[in-house]
Scaffold this motif. Structure first.
Motif, PDB file in Angstrom:
ATOM      1  N   TRP A 149      56.211  51.038  45.882  1.00  0.00           N
ATOM      2  CA  TRP A 149      55.336  51.206  47.044  1.00  0.00           C
ATOM      3  C   TRP A 149      56.170  51.048  48.299  1.00  0.00           C
ATOM      4  CZ3 TRP A 149      53.997  48.513  42.716  1.00  0.00           C
ATOM      5  CH2 TRP A 149      52.816  48.889  42.051  1.00  0.00           C
ATOM      6  N   LEU A 150      55.811  51.775  49.348  1.00  0.00           N
ATOM      7  CA  LEU A 150      56.499  51.683  50.638  1.00  0.00           C
ATOM      8  C   LEU A 150      55.429  51.783  51.714  1.00  0.00           C
ATOM      9  CD1 LEU A 150      59.359  51.504  51.892  1.00  0.00           C
ATOM     10  CD2 LEU A 150      59.331  53.996  52.052  1.00  0.00           C
ATOM     11  N   ARG A 151      55.102  50.642  52.313  1.00  0.00           N
ATOM     12  CA  ARG A 151      53.976  50.612  53.248  1.00  0.00           C
ATOM     13  C   ARG A 151      54.303  49.804  54.499  1.00  0.00           C
ATOM     14  NH1 ARG A 151      48.494  50.643  49.552  1.00  0.00           N
ATOM     15  NH2 ARG A 151      49.215  52.339  48.188  1.00  0.00           N
ATOM     16  N   GLY A 152      53.766  50.233  55.596  1.00  0.00           N
ATOM     17  CA  GLY A 152      53.897  49.507  56.834  1.00  0.00           C
ATOM     18  C   GLY A 152      52.966  50.105  57.890  1.00  0.00           C
ATOM     19  N   PRO A 153      52.029  49.309  58.401  1.00  0.00           N
ATOM     20  CA  PRO A 153      51.679  47.946  57.980  1.00  0.00           C
ATOM     21  C   PRO A 153      51.054  47.922  56.582  1.00  0.00           C
ATOM     22  CG  PRO A 153      50.814  48.461  60.191  1.00  0.00           C
ATOM     23  CD  PRO A 153      51.252  49.745  59.567  1.00  0.00           C
ATOM     24  N   HIS A 154      50.860  46.703  56.081  1.00  0.00           N
ATOM     25  CA  HIS A 154      50.274  46.519  54.758  1.00  0.00           C
ATOM     26  C   HIS A 154      49.285  45.358  54.786  1.00  0.00           C
ATOM     27  CE1 HIS A 154      49.620  45.737  50.572  1.00  0.00           C
ATOM     28  NE2 HIS A 154      50.254  44.578  50.632  1.00  0.00           N
ATOM     29  N   ALA A 155      48.114  45.551  54.194  1.00  0.00           N
ATOM     30  CA  ALA A 155      47.098  44.507  54.080  1.00  0.00           C
ATOM     31  C   ALA A 155      47.050  44.054  52.623  1.00  0.00           C
ATOM     32  CB  ALA A 155      45.736  45.023  54.524  1.00  0.00           C
ATOM     33  N   GLU A 156      47.583  42.864  52.353  1.00  0.00           N
ATOM     34  CA  GLU A 156      47.664  42.336  50.992  1.00  0.00           C
ATOM     35  C   GLU A 156      46.396  41.574  50.635  1.00  0.00           C
ATOM     36  OE1 GLU A 156      49.509  41.138  47.248  1.00  0.00           O
ATOM     37  OE2 GLU A 156      49.783  42.785  48.689  1.00  0.00           O
ATOM     38  N   ALA A 157      45.714  42.035  49.583  1.00  0.00           N
ATOM     39  CA  ALA A 157      44.510  41.365  49.107  1.00  0.00           C
ATOM     40  C   ALA A 157      44.889  40.104  48.346  1.00  0.00           C
ATOM     41  CB  ALA A 157      43.700  42.295  48.218  1.00  0.00           C
ATOM     42  N   ALA A 249      45.417  46.513  49.563  1.00  0.00           N
ATOM     43  CA  ALA A 249      45.957  46.627  48.205  1.00  0.00           C
ATOM     44  C   ALA A 249      46.520  45.280  47.784  1.00  0.00           C
ATOM     45  CB  ALA A 249      47.045  47.701  48.149  1.00  0.00           C
ATOM     46  N   ARG A 250      46.811  45.165  46.502  1.00  0.00           N
ATOM     47  CA  ARG A 250      47.497  43.974  45.993  1.00  0.00           C
ATOM     48  C   ARG A 250      48.805  44.427  45.371  1.00  0.00           C
ATOM     49  NH1 ARG A 250      45.118  38.535  43.540  1.00  0.00           N
ATOM     50  NH2 ARG A 250      47.042  37.582  42.821  1.00  0.00           N
ATOM     51  N   LEU A 251      49.916  44.111  46.051  1.00  0.00           N
ATOM     52  CA  LEU A 251      51.228  44.595  45.629  1.00  0.00           C
ATOM     53  C   LEU A 251      52.226  43.471  45.382  1.00  0.00           C
ATOM     54  CD1 LEU A 251      51.659  47.503  48.232  1.00  0.00           C
ATOM     55  CD2 LEU A 251      50.519  47.584  45.998  1.00  0.00           C
ATOM     56  N   LEU A 252      52.004  42.302  45.985  1.00  0.00           N
ATOM     57  CA  LEU A 252      53.042  41.271  46.024  1.00  0.00           C
ATOM     58  C   LEU A 252      52.949  40.314  44.845  1.00  0.00           C
ATOM     59  CD1 LEU A 252      53.045  40.586  49.859  1.00  0.00           C
ATOM     60  CD2 LEU A 252      54.596  42.028  48.528  1.00  0.00           C
ATOM     61  N   ASP A 253      53.199  40.848  43.666  1.00  0.00           N
ATOM     62  CA  ASP A 253      53.315  40.029  42.461  1.00  0.00           C
ATOM     63  C   ASP A 253      54.107  40.835  41.442  1.00  0.00           C
ATOM     64  OD1 ASP A 253      51.497  41.852  41.344  1.00  0.00           O
ATOM     65  OD2 ASP A 253      49.783  40.555  41.709  1.00  0.00           O
ATOM     66  N   ASP A 254      54.068  40.423  40.183  1.00  0.00           N
ATOM     67  CA  ASP A 254      54.886  41.088  39.164  1.00  0.00           C
ATOM     68  C   ASP A 254      54.072  41.969  38.227  1.00  0.00           C
ATOM     69  OD1 ASP A 254      53.541  38.989  37.993  1.00  0.00           O
ATOM     70  OD2 ASP A 254      55.204  38.370  36.712  1.00  0.00           O
ATOM     71  N   VAL A 255      52.861  42.374  38.631  1.00  0.00           N
ATOM     72  CA  VAL A 255      51.994  43.192  37.782  1.00  0.00           C
ATOM     73  C   VAL A 255      52.006  44.624  38.297  1.00  0.00           C
ATOM     74  CG1 VAL A 255      49.671  43.480  36.851  1.00  0.00           C
ATOM     75  CG2 VAL A 255      50.547  41.179  37.340  1.00  0.00           C
ATOM     76  N   PRO A 256      52.607  45.579  37.567  1.00  0.00           N
ATOM     77  CA  PRO A 256      52.713  46.946  38.086  1.00  0.00           C
ATOM     78  C   PRO A 256      51.394  47.709  38.074  1.00  0.00           C
ATOM     79  CG  PRO A 256      53.671  46.816  35.898  1.00  0.00           C
ATOM     80  CD  PRO A 256      53.352  45.418  36.299  1.00  0.00           C
ATOM     81  N   ASP A 257      50.514  47.420  37.117  1.00  0.00           N
ATOM     82  CA  ASP A 257      49.244  48.137  36.995  1.00  0.00           C
ATOM     83  C   ASP A 257      48.119  47.115  36.895  1.00  0.00           C
ATOM     84  OD1 ASP A 257      50.041  51.046  36.772  1.00  0.00           O
ATOM     85  OD2 ASP A 257      51.242  50.184  35.158  1.00  0.00           O
ATOM     86  N   LYS A 258      47.378  46.958  37.975  1.00  0.00           N
ATOM     87  CA  LYS A 258      46.398  45.880  38.042  1.00  0.00           C
ATOM     88  C   LYS A 258      45.016  46.272  37.538  1.00  0.00           C
ATOM     89  CE  LYS A 258      48.899  43.429  41.533  1.00  0.00           C
ATOM     90  NZ  LYS A 258      50.041  44.335  41.544  1.00  0.00           N
ATOM     91  N   LYS A 259      44.770  47.552  37.380  1.00  0.00           N
ATOM     92  CA  LYS A 259      43.422  47.999  37.039  1.00  0.00           C
ATOM     93  C   LYS A 259      42.925  47.380  35.738  1.00  0.00           C
ATOM     94  CE  LYS A 259      40.533  52.111  36.921  1.00  0.00           C
ATOM     95  NZ  LYS A 259      40.468  53.572  37.094  1.00  0.00           N
ATOM     96  N   GLN A 260      43.817  47.237  34.755  1.00  0.00           N
ATOM     97  CA  GLN A 260      43.418  46.701  33.458  1.00  0.00           C
ATOM     98  C   GLN A 260      43.620  45.188  33.365  1.00  0.00           C
ATOM     99  OE1 GLN A 260      41.883  48.785  31.515  1.00  0.00           O
ATOM    100  NE2 GLN A 260      42.381  50.499  32.869  1.00  0.00           N
ATOM    101  N   VAL A 261      44.204  44.586  34.398  1.00  0.00           N
ATOM    102  CA  VAL A 261      44.534  43.156  34.345  1.00  0.00           C
ATOM    103  C   VAL A 261      43.556  42.325  35.171  1.00  0.00           C
ATOM    104  CG1 VAL A 261      46.307  41.432  34.863  1.00  0.00           C
ATOM    105  CG2 VAL A 261      46.963  43.662  33.924  1.00  0.00           C
ATOM    106  N   PHE A 262      43.241  42.800  36.384  1.00  0.00           N
ATOM    107  CA  PHE A 262      42.328  42.082  37.260  1.00  0.00           C
ATOM    108  C   PHE A 262      40.935  42.685  37.107  1.00  0.00           C
ATOM    109  CE2 PHE A 262      46.465  41.285  38.987  1.00  0.00           C
ATOM    110  CZ  PHE A 262      46.401  40.010  39.525  1.00  0.00           C
ATOM    111  N   SER A 263      40.020  41.904  36.575  1.00  0.00           N
ATOM    112  CA  SER A 263      38.670  42.391  36.308  1.00  0.00           C
ATOM    113  C   SER A 263      37.654  41.556  37.077  1.00  0.00           C
ATOM    114  CB  SER A 263      38.376  42.323  34.807  1.00  0.00           C
ATOM    115  OG  SER A 263      37.075  42.784  34.526  1.00  0.00           O
ATOM    116  N   TYR A 264      36.706  42.242  37.725  1.00  0.00           N
ATOM    117  CA  TYR A 264      35.673  41.578  38.505  1.00  0.00           C
ATOM    118  C   TYR A 264      34.303  42.075  38.045  1.00  0.00           C
ATOM    119  CZ  TYR A 264      39.684  40.587  41.472  1.00  0.00           C
ATOM    120  OH  TYR A 264      40.916  40.177  41.926  1.00  0.00           O
ATOM    121  N   PRO A 265      33.273  41.232  38.140  1.00  0.00           N
ATOM    122  CA  PRO A 265      31.955  41.647  37.648  1.00  0.00           C
ATOM    123  C   PRO A 265      31.297  42.677  38.557  1.00  0.00           C
ATOM    124  CG  PRO A 265      31.833  39.476  38.671  1.00  0.00           C
ATOM    125  CD  PRO A 265      33.297  39.839  38.606  1.00  0.00           C
ATOM    126  N   ALA A 266      30.583  43.601  37.939  1.00  0.00           N
ATOM    127  CA  ALA A 266      29.725  44.543  38.654  1.00  0.00           C
ATOM    128  C   ALA A 266      28.296  44.025  38.518  1.00  0.00           C
ATOM    129  CB  ALA A 266      29.858  45.942  38.068  1.00  0.00           C
TER     130      ALA A 266
END
Length: 299
Positions: A149-157, A249-266
């Motif tokens: 990823w290459l972003r500027g500015p960046h809003a980290e969730a 977005a959430r970029l600042l960690d060691d998880v390349p693909d967060k869709k299957q890792v971070f789960s929230y209730p609907a």
């Protein structure tokens, strides 16, 4: 999505040259965003002056879509290449190869041991103008690749709190300072009803403390705008009135693909036409979004 073409197994060379050995790379990340690649190699492996670790942007064909990093000896049976944080990689997935300068085509690298401890809860300087993130990972075919990823500015969730009435998001803004009129925006990804019209947008104010921000987005208005099926809304942050919006977005960690890792209730929300389900999720690019789904859809 990780859609690299499957690479067939190497066929033994029937000529004078033996089949190339498999090369496996260990990766070490530093807190600035750089990566060091240490390759295993037989002790008698010879490299020429132009040996390189080659990174190729998947799907790219431009001059900037290949990066060559000098590859040289680093002790017995080891080769090393370094990707400095100052080398910009376009956003996307980059396949990793080794070119030993022996006249053969560059060969795909296999993943070794990744030391990504410095990426966990990485906190760059808040005033940084452009943020580069590179995370090595093993593809579905067990080859080494980088997600960039290459972003500027960046809003980290950061933390996300989900309640029946809505969601509260905390985070940090890099490369810009929140000012008067700062707000979060949820934008419907569907096409507007009229050509040329702006997408449906729901805005809420930001609470800020230095570079840190918090906002609460109620679900009621999102549910009230639901038409049919499963409808995604993308989340943006506008640092000040009239400023260019920044994707959250959430970029600042060691998880390349967060869709299957971070789960929230609907959670169920009553809309005018039916009861829908509303909940946050991360996209394939690790951007934060919300899905509003009808009764017939699994949210």
């Amino acid at each position: 999505m990780d859609q690299e073409p499957k690479v067939p197994a190497a066929v033994p060379d029937r000529g004078r040259r033996p089949a190339p050995v498999e090369l496996r790379a260990d990766c070490i990340a530093d807190s600035a965003g750089g990566l060091t690649f240490d390759l295993n190699a037989p002790a008698d492996t010879h490299t020429s002056w132009n040996a390189a670790l080659v990174l190729r942007l998947r799907g790219g064909d431009g001059a900037d879509d290949e990066v060559r990093l000098p590859l040289g000896p680093n002790g017995a049976g080891r080769l090393r290449a370094v990707l400095p944080s100052t080398v910009a990689l376009a956003e996307g997935r980059w396949n990793a190869y080794a070119d030993l300068g022996d006249g053969r085509d560059p060969r795909r690298l296999l993943p070794g041991v990744n030391d990504l401890r410095s990426l966990v809860d990485r906190r760059p300087l808040a005033g940084i103008g452009r943020l580069g993130v590179r995370i090595p990972y093993a593809t579905k075919y067990d080859n080494l690749a980088l997600r960039s990823w290459l972003r500027g500015p960046h809003a980290e969730a950061g933390d996300i709190l989900v309640t029946p009435d809505g969601m509260t998001v905390s985070g940090r803004l890099y490369g810009a300072a929140p000012a008067a009129g700062a707000q979060a925006e949820a934008r419907a990804r569907r096409s507007p009803r009229s050509p040329g019209a702006a997408p449906a947008t729901v805005t809420v104010p930001l609470a800020v403390e230095g570079p840190d921000f918090t906002f609460t987005l109620p679900y009621e208005e999102l549910a009230g705008s639901w038409r049919r099926g499963s409808e995604p809304w993308d989340l943006w942050l506008r640092p000040a009135e009239g400023a260019r919006p920044v994707r959250i977005a959430r970029l600042l960690d060691d998880v390349p693909d967060k869709k299957q890792v971070f789960s929230y209730p609907a959670l169920p929300v009553q809309a005018a036409a039916a009861q829908v389900r509303v909940g946050p999720y991360y996209t394939l690019d690790n951007d934060l979004a919300i899905r509003v789904a009808g009764p017939e859809d699994d949210a």
